[in-house]
Design a protein around this motif. Structure first.
Motif, PDB file in Angstrom:
ATOM      1  N   ASN A 133       0.803  -1.163  -0.019  1.00 41.32           N
ATOM      2  CA  ASN A 133      -0.049   0.062  -0.107  1.00 41.32           C
ATOM      3  C   ASN A 133       0.780   1.318   0.116  1.00 41.32           C
ATOM      4  OD1 ASN A 133      -2.918  -0.894   0.438  1.00 41.32           O
ATOM      5  ND2 ASN A 133      -1.711  -2.103   1.889  1.00 41.32           N
ATOM      6  N   PHE A 175      -6.858  -0.186   5.790  1.00 44.18           N
ATOM      7  CA  PHE A 175      -6.887  -0.952   4.426  1.00 44.18           C
ATOM      8  C   PHE A 175      -8.076  -2.157   4.746  1.00 44.18           C
ATOM      9  CE2 PHE A 175      -2.155   0.081   5.052  1.00 44.18           C
ATOM     10  CZ  PHE A 175      -2.481   1.355   4.255  1.00 44.18           C
ATOM     11  N   GLN A 178      -9.503  -2.128   1.194  1.00 41.96           N
ATOM     12  CA  GLN A 178      -8.485  -2.952   0.434  1.00 41.96           C
ATOM     13  C   GLN A 178      -8.891  -4.271   0.473  1.00 41.96           C
ATOM     14  OE1 GLN A 178      -7.495  -0.714  -1.602  1.00 41.96           O
ATOM     15  NE2 GLN A 178      -5.502  -0.383  -1.350  1.00 41.96           N
ATOM     16  N   CYS A 181     -12.157  -5.775  -1.011  1.00 40.12           N
ATOM     17  CA  CYS A 181     -12.241  -5.539  -2.608  1.00 40.12           C
ATOM     18  C   CYS A 181     -12.002  -6.782  -3.228  1.00 40.12           C
ATOM     19  CB  CYS A 181     -11.333  -4.483  -2.966  1.00 40.12           C
ATOM     20  SG  CYS A 181     -11.337  -4.135  -4.657  1.00 40.12           S
ATOM     21  N   LEU A 184      -8.664  -7.172  -5.297  1.00 43.36           N
ATOM     22  CA  LEU A 184      -7.438  -7.568  -4.528  1.00 43.36           C
ATOM     23  C   LEU A 184      -7.677  -8.803  -3.879  1.00 43.36           C
ATOM     24  CD1 LEU A 184      -6.765  -4.152  -3.297  1.00 43.36           C
ATOM     25  CD2 LEU A 184      -5.738  -4.928  -5.208  1.00 43.36           C
ATOM     26  N   HIS A 190      -3.018  -6.866  -7.845  1.00 42.29           N
ATOM     27  CA  HIS A 190      -2.320  -5.888  -7.105  1.00 42.29           C
ATOM     28  C   HIS A 190      -1.209  -5.114  -8.084  1.00 42.29           C
ATOM     29  CE1 HIS A 190      -3.579  -8.566  -3.885  1.00 42.29           C
ATOM     30  NE2 HIS A 190      -3.412  -7.580  -3.040  1.00 42.29           N
ATOM     31  N   GLY A 195      -6.847  -0.213  -5.865  1.00 43.31           N
ATOM     32  CA  GLY A 195      -7.733  -0.251  -4.663  1.00 43.31           C
ATOM     33  C   GLY A 195      -8.552   0.861  -4.146  1.00 43.31           C
ATOM     34  N   ARG A 197      -8.816   2.393  -1.321  1.00 45.03           N
ATOM     35  CA  ARG A 197      -8.099   3.388  -0.204  1.00 45.03           C
ATOM     36  C   ARG A 197      -7.471   4.388  -1.274  1.00 45.03           C
ATOM     37  NH1 ARG A 197      -6.733   7.617   1.566  1.00 45.03           N
ATOM     38  NH2 ARG A 197      -4.763   7.677   2.293  1.00 45.03           N
ATOM     39  N   CYS A 234     -16.511  -1.689  -0.040  1.00 46.07           N
ATOM     40  CA  CYS A 234     -15.605  -1.143   0.865  1.00 46.07           C
ATOM     41  C   CYS A 234     -16.275   0.050   1.729  1.00 46.07           C
ATOM     42  CB  CYS A 234     -14.651  -0.378  -0.466  1.00 46.07           C
ATOM     43  SG  CYS A 234     -15.357   0.628  -1.846  1.00 46.07           S
TER      44      CYS A 234
END
Length: 285
Positions: A133, A175, A178, A181, A184, A190, A195, A197, A234
């Motif tokens: 991240n 997160f 993340q 989601c 991911l 990735h 994502g 965030r 999310c």
């Protein structure tokens, strides 16, 4: 693990358990927990039992288990106030903060399952490696303010434009968004998708009344905004109640569509000879 490190872990768990006991109610019962133990090579759920009482949260119970039954249990935490974002986990399969999940909200007649968040590789037990991240955040174009509006070096902004981005600044980078989601968590994109965030982070910059940067092409080509299909999961798990989907992601998608897929907008830009109407206060969606 060295003996000194293990003693530190035990002592930390003991002190945390004592603080939990001081703030909890007097009436106790025994609750069962299934806690994931393992590392990057694999692991399993192990069963523990510990006394719990009114007012306790899941993190309190984990500290008691750490102090009484599993001295080497690894767990990341800091503030125990829902503001540091450190104690993210999956509790009964739902991404939540352990410090903000009261045991009274859970069915203690059945074992409570506590697992690490699944969108990132495990380090040990409930601790995961979330460093991806921080690397992603560095890839997003930084805030670039326009020249000051006044000789004294200050700017003029409408209050409505200021308030628009304030919500996004509440993010504590836990997160959880993340983790939930599916792009991911299930599809492991990735390398192609930043994502929710960081879509929120990009929205905070794109909608800022002073910013002159242009991230729309990056969002489409490098950051994978097209992968988001607006499930709103999310938004559901955000402990700060940020309206991630409606207030950040959808407006960004609209801007990307206007830029790259709307022929009328493309014609207007061609006539004007510019790509983005930034550098002065603009209306936001």
């Amino acid at each position: 693990m060295t003996s000194s490190v293990q003693r530190d872990i035990v002592e930390s768990g003991r002190r945390a358990a004592e603080r939990s006991g001081e703030s909890a109610g007097a009436e106790t019962r025994t609750a069962s927990f299934r806690v994931w133990r393992g590392d990057q090579n694999g692991g399993e759920l192990r069963s523990y039992s510990t006394p719990v009482s009114e007012g306790m949260v899941v993190l309190d119970a984990i500290h008691q288990i750490q102090a009484e039954s599993a001295n080497d249990l690894a767990v990341r935490w800091n503030c125990k106030a829902g503001k540091c974002g450190s104690c993210s986990a999956e509790i009964n399969g739902m991404p939540r903060l352990m410090c903000m999940t009261r045991l009274s909200e859970l069915n203690l007649d059945e074992p409570v399952t506590v697992e690490p968040i699944r969108a990132f590789p495990p380090v040990r037990d409930l601790v995961t490696d979330v460093s991806w991240n921080f690397a992603v955040k560095k890839k997003i174009r930084q805030f670039t303010p326009r020249p000051p509006d006044a000789p004294d070096g200050t700017w003029r902004m409408d209050q409505a434009d200021v308030e628009r981005v304030q919500e996004f600044r509440k993010c504590i980078e836990c997160f959880l968004c993340q983790d939930v989601c599916h792009v991911l968590r299930d599809h492991h994109k990735h390398d192609e998708f930043i994502g929710p965030r960081f879509l929120v982070y990009a929205a905070a910059l794109e909608m800022h009344p002073l910013d002159t940067g242009d991230r729309l092409t990056d969002l489409k080509q490098e950051h994978g905004i097209g992968y988001c299909n607006i499930t709103k999961c999310c938004t559901k798990v955000c402990p700060e109640h940020i309206t991630i989907t409606d207030n950040a992601i959808i407006p960004l998608k609209e801007r990307v569509v206007d830029r790259h897929y709307d022929p009328l907008s493309a014609l207007v830009r061609l006539v004007r000879g510019d790509k983005k109407n930034k550098g002065r206060r603009r209306k936001t969606r």
